[in-house]
Design a protein around this motif. Structure first.
Motif, PDB file in Angstrom:
ATOM      1  N   PRO A 157       0.880  -1.075   0.000  1.00  0.00           N
ATOM      2  CA  PRO A 157       0.113  -0.016   0.068  1.00  0.00           C
ATOM      3  C   PRO A 157       0.846   1.408   0.124  1.00  0.00           C
ATOM      4  O   PRO A 157       1.821   1.356   0.524  1.00  0.00           O
ATOM      5  N   MET A 158       0.773   2.109  -1.025  1.00  0.00           N
ATOM      6  CA  MET A 158       1.276   3.386  -0.970  1.00  0.00           C
ATOM      7  C   MET A 158       0.679   4.367  -1.215  1.00  0.00           C
ATOM      8  O   MET A 158      -0.535   4.532  -2.026  1.00  0.00           O
ATOM      9  N   GLY A 159       1.083   5.414  -0.414  1.00  0.00           N
ATOM     10  CA  GLY A 159       0.016   6.692  -0.356  1.00  0.00           C
ATOM     11  C   GLY A 159       0.442   7.731  -1.561  1.00  0.00           C
ATOM     12  O   GLY A 159       1.622   7.930  -1.937  1.00  0.00           O
ATOM     13  N   SER A 160      -0.666   8.273  -1.942  1.00  0.00           N
ATOM     14  CA  SER A 160      -0.496   9.304  -3.155  1.00  0.00           C
ATOM     15  C   SER A 160      -1.352  10.533  -2.750  1.00  0.00           C
ATOM     16  O   SER A 160      -2.543  10.064  -2.124  1.00  0.00           O
ATOM     17  N   PHE A 161      -0.735  11.663  -2.737  1.00  0.00           N
ATOM     18  CA  PHE A 161      -1.551  12.891  -2.266  1.00  0.00           C
ATOM     19  C   PHE A 161      -1.889  13.901  -3.517  1.00  0.00           C
ATOM     20  O   PHE A 161      -1.007  14.057  -4.329  1.00  0.00           O
ATOM     21  N   ILE A 162      -3.177  14.694  -3.465  1.00  0.00           N
ATOM     22  CA  ILE A 162      -3.681  15.335  -4.308  1.00  0.00           C
ATOM     23  C   ILE A 162      -4.226  16.658  -3.825  1.00  0.00           C
ATOM     24  O   ILE A 162      -4.832  16.502  -2.543  1.00  0.00           O
ATOM     25  N   VAL A 163      -4.149  17.841  -4.455  1.00  0.00           N
ATOM     26  CA  VAL A 163      -4.950  19.059  -4.115  1.00  0.00           C
ATOM     27  C   VAL A 163      -5.598  19.326  -5.392  1.00  0.00           C
ATOM     28  O   VAL A 163      -5.115  19.277  -6.689  1.00  0.00           O
ATOM     29  N   ALA A 164      -6.599  20.033  -5.065  1.00  0.00           N
ATOM     30  CA  ALA A 164      -7.505  20.662  -6.165  1.00  0.00           C
ATOM     31  C   ALA A 164      -7.527  22.222  -6.015  1.00  0.00           C
ATOM     32  O   ALA A 164      -7.804  22.755  -4.827  1.00  0.00           O
ATOM     33  N   THR A 165      -7.167  23.051  -6.822  1.00  0.00           N
ATOM     34  CA  THR A 165      -7.244  24.484  -6.728  1.00  0.00           C
ATOM     35  C   THR A 165      -8.596  25.122  -6.808  1.00  0.00           C
ATOM     36  O   THR A 165      -9.505  24.225  -7.306  1.00  0.00           O
ATOM     37  N   GLU A 166      -8.967  26.429  -6.451  1.00  0.00           N
ATOM     38  CA  GLU A 166     -10.084  27.027  -6.857  1.00  0.00           C
ATOM     39  C   GLU A 166      -9.948  26.976  -8.466  1.00  0.00           C
ATOM     40  O   GLU A 166      -9.086  26.852  -8.895  1.00  0.00           O
ATOM     41  N   PRO A 167     -11.295  27.413  -8.942  1.00  0.00           N
ATOM     42  CA  PRO A 167     -11.084  27.483 -10.427  1.00  0.00           C
ATOM     43  C   PRO A 167     -10.376  28.539 -10.906  1.00  0.00           C
ATOM     44  O   PRO A 167     -10.351  29.644 -10.483  1.00  0.00           O
ATOM     45  N   LEU A 168      -9.782  28.170 -12.151  1.00  0.00           N
ATOM     46  CA  LEU A 168      -8.449  29.237 -12.570  1.00  0.00           C
ATOM     47  C   LEU A 168      -9.498  29.996 -13.556  1.00  0.00           C
ATOM     48  O   LEU A 168     -10.408  29.804 -14.200  1.00  0.00           O
ATOM     49  N   SER A 169      -9.037  31.309 -13.664  1.00  0.00           N
ATOM     50  CA  SER A 169      -9.662  32.177 -14.688  1.00  0.00           C
ATOM     51  C   SER A 169      -9.133  31.775 -16.228  1.00  0.00           C
ATOM     52  O   SER A 169      -8.240  31.089 -16.278  1.00  0.00           O
TER      53      SER A 169
END
Length: 425
Positions: free
Chosen positions: A252-264
């Motif tokens: 089991p290997m962790g992977s991590f993610i972010v999502a920004t606010e919508p870009l113009s």
């Protein structure tokens, strides 16, 4: 910043889960309601086979709902390396399976009219260091010669037409990859399986599997016990339940993610004009893409740890710094979501599917599950339905990993080794 996946927070809830207790009998029980299990349940139900699916939580909310949103063709391992170890023809055959897998996802989306922003816009692999350019070019030439005739090499100047960043020095475009909204695809796949007749039970973890006479098995859940002629384990990297045999063979290997606010539109034009899936050439690199609503989904193995809220928050801060280094124009962009997921890695990064102790299984998708899971779930369902040659991974050895009998204590050491390799390259 919310500590939860963008995909599951912005999808329509699954409306067709069965209530009450599981039936006492079924022809097939599928354990696991991610893409693999849902695809198998759909195929079995379409063939008129009495199918029950039990899921520990919500459908498509674990690994299937916590990924980076890429649906790329191509193996996780370098094709030339696979050819050296397995032979060129076998390496090409395995590579072709991933082409078939992306095709299968597209056919499912179209055939079931799943509204999930599916688009086949390709992938770019990006050289993160000047010293990586020659190796990337050689790898691209090998791919183009054997499996990717439409591959395009981009030098640093040409790359600016796709990714506006000074962090990269070249790239190769592989046009057959795709992307989609993973949460909407997962719910759409579940609704399709239920519509065809599969009985899907959420919040019903399998706590026991007992082998009975005649090749049958009894699956124990909090919602009752169900006896089946065949059982398909589609548990992915689950750390819970009676799946020790699988856990000894996958990491089991962790992977991590972010999502920004919508870009113009101005910000999009200054960063990701090509709108393709992107992955960098480092061992501990990053992957990113835009969503239909112009959020930048940006991920990587920020920390060699498993996912939990505290770990996700720490990893989100690391990813935010990496995002700002790659795209200085987005240094002050708001981060709306951060989350982590768990991959089920095999040592050679190739998936496994087969039968053990009378139980069918498909696991070890090694970070390429978004594309391969539905395909292999369908193939294993066909095998259960009587197609003897349906499993394209039949006969692949699946040995236990030495020293691995529980939690992955060695992950920090793996991380240190990969960081050393990136420093040295």
């Amino acid at each position: 910043m919310q500590i939860k996946p963008y995909w599951t927070d912005t999808r329509t809830p699954f409306s067709s889960a069965r209530e009450g207790r599981v039936p006492a009998r079924a022809s097939v029980v599928v354990v696991g309601g991610g893409f693999t299990g849902l695809s198998a349940a759909r195929t079995l139900a379409m063939r008129g086979i009495d199918t029950v699916l039990v899921e520990a939580g919500e459908v498509a909310a674990a690994a299937s709902g916590r990924n980076g949103g890429h649906c790329n063709n191509g193996t996780a391992s370098d094709l030339a390396g696979l050819a050296a170890s397995l032979g060129l023809e076998e390496a090409k055959r395995l590579y072709g399976l991933y082409d078939s897998a992306v095709d299968f996802v597209e056919q499912t989306v179209r055939g079931e009219a799943i509204d999930c922003d599916f688009v086949r816009n390709g992938k770019i692999k990006l050289a993160a260091k000047p010293s990586h350019v020659d190796g990337l070019k050689r790898a691209g030439e090998f791919l183009a010669r054997h499996v990717e005739p439409d591959l395009v090499f981009l030098d640093r100047a040409a790359l600016q037409g796709e990714v506006r960043s000074d962090a990269f020095h070249a790239g190769i475009v592989m046009p057959r990859g795709a992307q989609m909204h993973m949460g909407r695809f997962g719910v759409g796949l579940a609704e399709a399986a239920a519509r065809h007749g599969a009985a899907i039970f959420e919040n019903a973890p399998a706590s026991g599997i007992e082998r009975l006479a005649g090749g049958r098995h009894r699956v124990t859940t909090p919602k009752g016990n169900v006896t089946a002629d065949a059982v398909f384990l589609a548990t992915g990297p689950s750390l819970q339940g009676p799946f020790r045999w699988i856990r000894r063979r996958t990491i089991p290997m962790g992977s991590f993610i972010v999502a920004t606010e919508p870009l113009s539109e101005t910000q999009v034009a200054a960063t990701m004009t090509g709108r393709r899936n992107c992955v960098t050439s480092k061992n501990i690199g990053n992957y990113f893409r835009l969503t239909a609503d112009n959020r930048l989904i940006f991920g990587g193995r920020a920390r060699f740890a498993l996912s939990d809220p505290a770990s996700d928050a720490k990893s989100g801060a690391i990813l935010r710094r990496a995002l700002a280094e790659i795209f200085p124009a987005l240094a002050e962009i708001g981060i709306d979501y951060t989350w982590g997921g768990v991959l089920d890695m095999t040592p050679d990064r190739l998936p496994r599917a087969g039968v053990h102790d009378g139980l069918h299984y498909a696991v070890g998708l090694s970070g390429h599950g978004a594309q391969f899971s539905g395909f292999i779930g369908d193939r294993m369902a066909r095998l259960i339905a009587g197609e003897a040659d349906a499993n394209p991974l039949d006969g692949k050895a699946f040995k236990p990993i030495p020293g691995h009998i529980g939690p992955p204590w060695f992950l920090p050491f793996v991380g240190a080794w990969y960081r050393f390799l990136d420093w040295r390259s």
